[in-house]
Design a protein around this motif. Structure first.
Motif, PDB file in Angstrom:
ATOM      1  N   PRO A 134      -0.624  18.908  31.590  1.00 44.48           N
ATOM      2  CA  PRO A 134       0.080  18.635  30.336  1.00 44.48           C
ATOM      3  C   PRO A 134       1.171  19.658  30.009  1.00 44.48           C
ATOM      4  CG  PRO A 134      -2.279  18.366  30.036  1.00 44.48           C
ATOM      5  CD  PRO A 134      -2.083  18.945  31.402  1.00 44.48           C
ATOM      6  N   ALA A 135       0.957  20.924  30.351  1.00 44.35           N
ATOM      7  CA  ALA A 135       1.936  21.966  30.053  1.00 44.35           C
ATOM      8  C   ALA A 135       3.220  21.809  30.865  1.00 44.35           C
ATOM      9  CB  ALA A 135       1.330  23.344  30.302  1.00 44.35           C
ATOM     10  N   ASN A 136       3.171  21.039  31.952  1.00 46.91           N
ATOM     11  CA  ASN A 136       4.329  20.855  32.830  1.00 46.91           C
ATOM     12  C   ASN A 136       4.920  19.451  32.734  1.00 46.91           C
ATOM     13  OD1 ASN A 136       2.356  22.930  34.238  1.00 46.91           O
ATOM     14  ND2 ASN A 136       4.468  23.462  34.740  1.00 46.91           N
ATOM     15  N   ASP A 137       4.411  18.664  31.797  1.00 51.19           N
ATOM     16  CA  ASP A 137       4.875  17.298  31.597  1.00 51.19           C
ATOM     17  C   ASP A 137       6.265  17.318  30.978  1.00 51.19           C
ATOM     18  OD1 ASP A 137       4.586  14.536  31.589  1.00 51.19           O
ATOM     19  OD2 ASP A 137       3.546  14.494  29.666  1.00 51.19           O
ATOM     20  N   GLY A 138       7.195  16.545  31.524  1.00 50.60           N
ATOM     21  CA  GLY A 138       8.543  16.509  30.978  1.00 50.60           C
ATOM     22  C   GLY A 138       9.239  15.208  31.283  1.00 50.60           C
ATOM     23  N   GLY A 139      10.452  15.086  30.772  1.00 52.41           N
ATOM     24  CA  GLY A 139      11.212  13.880  31.026  1.00 52.41           C
ATOM     25  C   GLY A 139      12.535  13.875  30.291  1.00 52.41           C
ATOM     26  N   ILE A 140      13.299  12.809  30.536  1.00 53.10           N
ATOM     27  CA  ILE A 140      14.562  12.555  29.851  1.00 53.10           C
ATOM     28  C   ILE A 140      14.562  11.127  29.333  1.00 53.10           C
ATOM     29  CG2 ILE A 140      15.979  14.267  31.043  1.00 53.10           C
ATOM     30  CD1 ILE A 140      16.910  11.970  32.926  1.00 53.10           C
ATOM     31  N   ARG A 141      15.443  10.870  28.380  1.00 53.00           N
ATOM     32  CA  ARG A 141      15.535   9.526  27.799  1.00 53.00           C
ATOM     33  C   ARG A 141      15.931   8.501  28.851  1.00 53.00           C
ATOM     34  NH1 ARG A 141      16.064   7.989  22.468  1.00 53.00           N
ATOM     35  NH2 ARG A 141      17.647   6.514  23.182  1.00 53.00           N
ATOM     36  N   TRP A 142      15.352   7.337  28.724  1.00 56.82           N
ATOM     37  CA  TRP A 142      15.558   6.222  29.648  1.00 56.82           C
ATOM     38  C   TRP A 142      17.019   5.772  29.697  1.00 56.82           C
ATOM     39  CZ3 TRP A 142      17.467   1.537  27.976  1.00 56.82           C
ATOM     40  CH2 TRP A 142      17.556   1.378  26.586  1.00 56.82           C
ATOM     41  N   ASP A 143      17.766   5.984  28.610  1.00 58.46           N
ATOM     42  CA  ASP A 143      19.134   5.474  28.505  1.00 58.46           C
ATOM     43  C   ASP A 143      20.192   6.561  28.688  1.00 58.46           C
ATOM     44  OD1 ASP A 143      18.581   6.823  26.150  1.00 58.46           O
ATOM     45  OD2 ASP A 143      19.327   5.246  24.836  1.00 58.46           O
ATOM     46  N   SER A 144      19.813   7.720  29.242  1.00 58.94           N
ATOM     47  CA  SER A 144      20.765   8.831  29.331  1.00 58.94           C
ATOM     48  C   SER A 144      21.274   9.092  30.741  1.00 58.94           C
ATOM     49  CB  SER A 144      20.131  10.103  28.761  1.00 58.94           C
ATOM     50  OG  SER A 144      19.097  10.585  29.587  1.00 58.94           O
ATOM     51  N   ALA A 145      20.870   8.288  31.717  1.00 61.01           N
ATOM     52  CA  ALA A 145      21.279   8.531  33.102  1.00 61.01           C
ATOM     53  C   ALA A 145      22.128   7.392  33.672  1.00 61.01           C
ATOM     54  CB  ALA A 145      20.045   8.766  33.982  1.00 61.01           C
ATOM     55  N   GLY A 146      22.574   6.476  32.823  1.00 60.05           N
ATOM     56  CA  GLY A 146      23.450   5.395  33.287  1.00 60.05           C
ATOM     57  C   GLY A 146      22.763   4.363  34.154  1.00 60.05           C
ATOM     58  N   ILE A 147      21.457   4.228  34.032  1.00 57.70           N
ATOM     59  CA  ILE A 147      20.710   3.263  34.851  1.00 57.70           C
ATOM     60  C   ILE A 147      21.045   1.843  34.402  1.00 57.70           C
ATOM     61  CG2 ILE A 147      18.396   2.418  35.470  1.00 57.70           C
ATOM     62  CD1 ILE A 147      17.469   5.384  35.001  1.00 57.70           C
ATOM     63  N   ASP A 148      21.292   0.989  35.366  1.00 57.81           N
ATOM     64  CA  ASP A 148      21.576  -0.423  35.100  1.00 57.81           C
ATOM     65  C   ASP A 148      20.243  -1.179  35.101  1.00 57.81           C
ATOM     66  OD1 ASP A 148      22.820  -2.860  34.733  1.00 57.81           O
ATOM     67  OD2 ASP A 148      23.485  -3.028  36.818  1.00 57.81           O
ATOM     68  N   TRP A 149      19.518  -1.059  33.994  1.00 61.42           N
ATOM     69  CA  TRP A 149      18.213  -1.717  33.886  1.00 61.42           C
ATOM     70  C   TRP A 149      18.411  -3.235  33.872  1.00 61.42           C
ATOM     71  CZ3 TRP A 149      14.096   1.328  34.458  1.00 61.42           C
ATOM     72  CH2 TRP A 149      14.179   2.680  34.109  1.00 61.42           C
ATOM     73  N   PRO A 150      17.633  -3.985  34.653  1.00 61.84           N
ATOM     74  CA  PRO A 150      17.808  -5.439  34.729  1.00 61.84           C
ATOM     75  C   PRO A 150      17.119  -6.174  33.571  1.00 61.84           C
ATOM     76  CG  PRO A 150      16.104  -4.768  36.255  1.00 61.84           C
ATOM     77  CD  PRO A 150      16.650  -3.505  35.630  1.00 61.84           C
ATOM     78  N   MET A 151      17.799  -6.165  32.423  1.00 60.59           N
ATOM     79  CA  MET A 151      17.249  -6.837  31.247  1.00 60.59           C
ATOM     80  C   MET A 151      18.394  -7.439  30.449  1.00 60.59           C
ATOM     81  SD  MET A 151      16.215  -3.523  29.010  1.00 60.59           S
ATOM     82  CE  MET A 151      17.386  -2.200  28.748  1.00 60.59           C
ATOM     83  N   PRO A 152      18.100  -8.476  29.687  1.00 59.66           N
ATOM     84  CA  PRO A 152      19.147  -9.090  28.868  1.00 59.66           C
ATOM     85  C   PRO A 152      19.673  -8.116  27.815  1.00 59.66           C
ATOM     86  CG  PRO A 152      17.210 -10.516  29.024  1.00 59.66           C
ATOM     87  CD  PRO A 152      16.836  -9.195  29.611  1.00 59.66           C
ATOM     88  N   THR A 153      20.953  -8.213  27.525  1.00 52.03           N
ATOM     89  CA  THR A 153      21.564  -7.397  26.474  1.00 52.03           C
ATOM     90  C   THR A 153      20.809  -7.618  25.167  1.00 52.03           C
ATOM     91  OG1 THR A 153      23.705  -7.598  27.549  1.00 52.03           O
ATOM     92  CG2 THR A 153      23.729  -6.933  25.238  1.00 52.03           C
ATOM     93  N   GLY A 154      20.549  -6.519  24.464  1.00 53.00           N
ATOM     94  CA  GLY A 154      19.872  -6.607  23.174  1.00 53.00           C
ATOM     95  C   GLY A 154      18.358  -6.682  23.258  1.00 53.00           C
ATOM     96  N   THR A 155      17.799  -6.509  24.447  1.00 54.10           N
ATOM     97  CA  THR A 155      16.346  -6.558  24.612  1.00 54.10           C
ATOM     98  C   THR A 155      15.687  -5.451  23.799  1.00 54.10           C
ATOM     99  OG1 THR A 155      16.527  -7.451  26.845  1.00 54.10           O
ATOM    100  CG2 THR A 155      14.459  -6.347  26.299  1.00 54.10           C
TER     101      THR A 155
END
Length: 187
Positions: A134-155
């Motif tokens: 738990p002390a080493n758990d980390g991450g970044i926001r899903w929308d901050s790396a320019g990923i082209d997630w395959p989902m409809p706009t406005g999902t």
């Protein structure tokens, strides 16, 4: 030297009863440059379609290599290079993993990992090369790396409270060293 992000396509041997596949074999994976020892298996269920989990990692000295597969449903699985001084820092690769295709994604230490469920009731299992810390758990926001997630706009995504509060990639100061292997497209 660490292995790169790789899409693994295990062979399936089928007949009228169904099929059989070998999802992990130490020697087969070593031939691909994947020589980590896995010490923990995780299993998640994401009930709603458009659940997004990530983008996560564990920092050194408790970093985790991961071998991810989807055993029910379909997901879009991604890895983002977060290794300091990497020429491909912030770049990403992604692949559809499903119960039907049986593909797996190997994600080494130094990459953020996340996935989006493409249908309801997705189950994902993954092997880790280090125990959860738990002390080493980390991450970044899903929308901050320019990923082209395959989902409809406005999902409207299903996100955990923790994932909503993660910093952006631009705010992140990486503790992961670059190992000399830039991120390459998935073969």
């Amino acid at each position: 030297m660490n292995a790169s992000v790789q899409l693994i396509r295990p062979s399936r041997h089928g007949d009228t009863r169904g099929w059989f596949t070998e999802t992990y074999n130490r020697d087969t994976f070593a031939a691909l440059g994947i020589e980590c020892s896995f010490v923990q298996d995780n299993h998640s269920l994401s009930a709603p379609q458009w659940t997004l989990r990530g983008l996560h990692w564990q920092t050194p000295p408790h970093g985790q290599d991961k071998l991810v597969r989807c055993i029910r449903g379909r997901i879009y699985d991604v890895a983002v290079d977060v290794r300091k001084d990497s020429p491909t820092y912030g770049e990403w690769v992604g692949a559809e993993l499903s119960a039907k295709n049986g593909h797996q994604l190997f994600i080494p230490i130094g990459f953020a990992h996340g996935f989006l469920t493409l249908e309801p009731d997705c189950e994902v299992v993954y092997k880790c090369s280090n125990l959860y810390s738990p002390a080493n758990d980390g991450g970044i926001r899903w929308d901050s790396a320019g990923i082209d997630w395959p989902m409809p706009t406005g999902t409207a995504l299903e996100l955990s409270g923790k994932d909503k509060l993660l910093p952006t990639l631009a705010e992140f100061d990486s503790p992961f060293p670059y190992d000399g292997r830039p991120l390459a497209p998935l073969a």
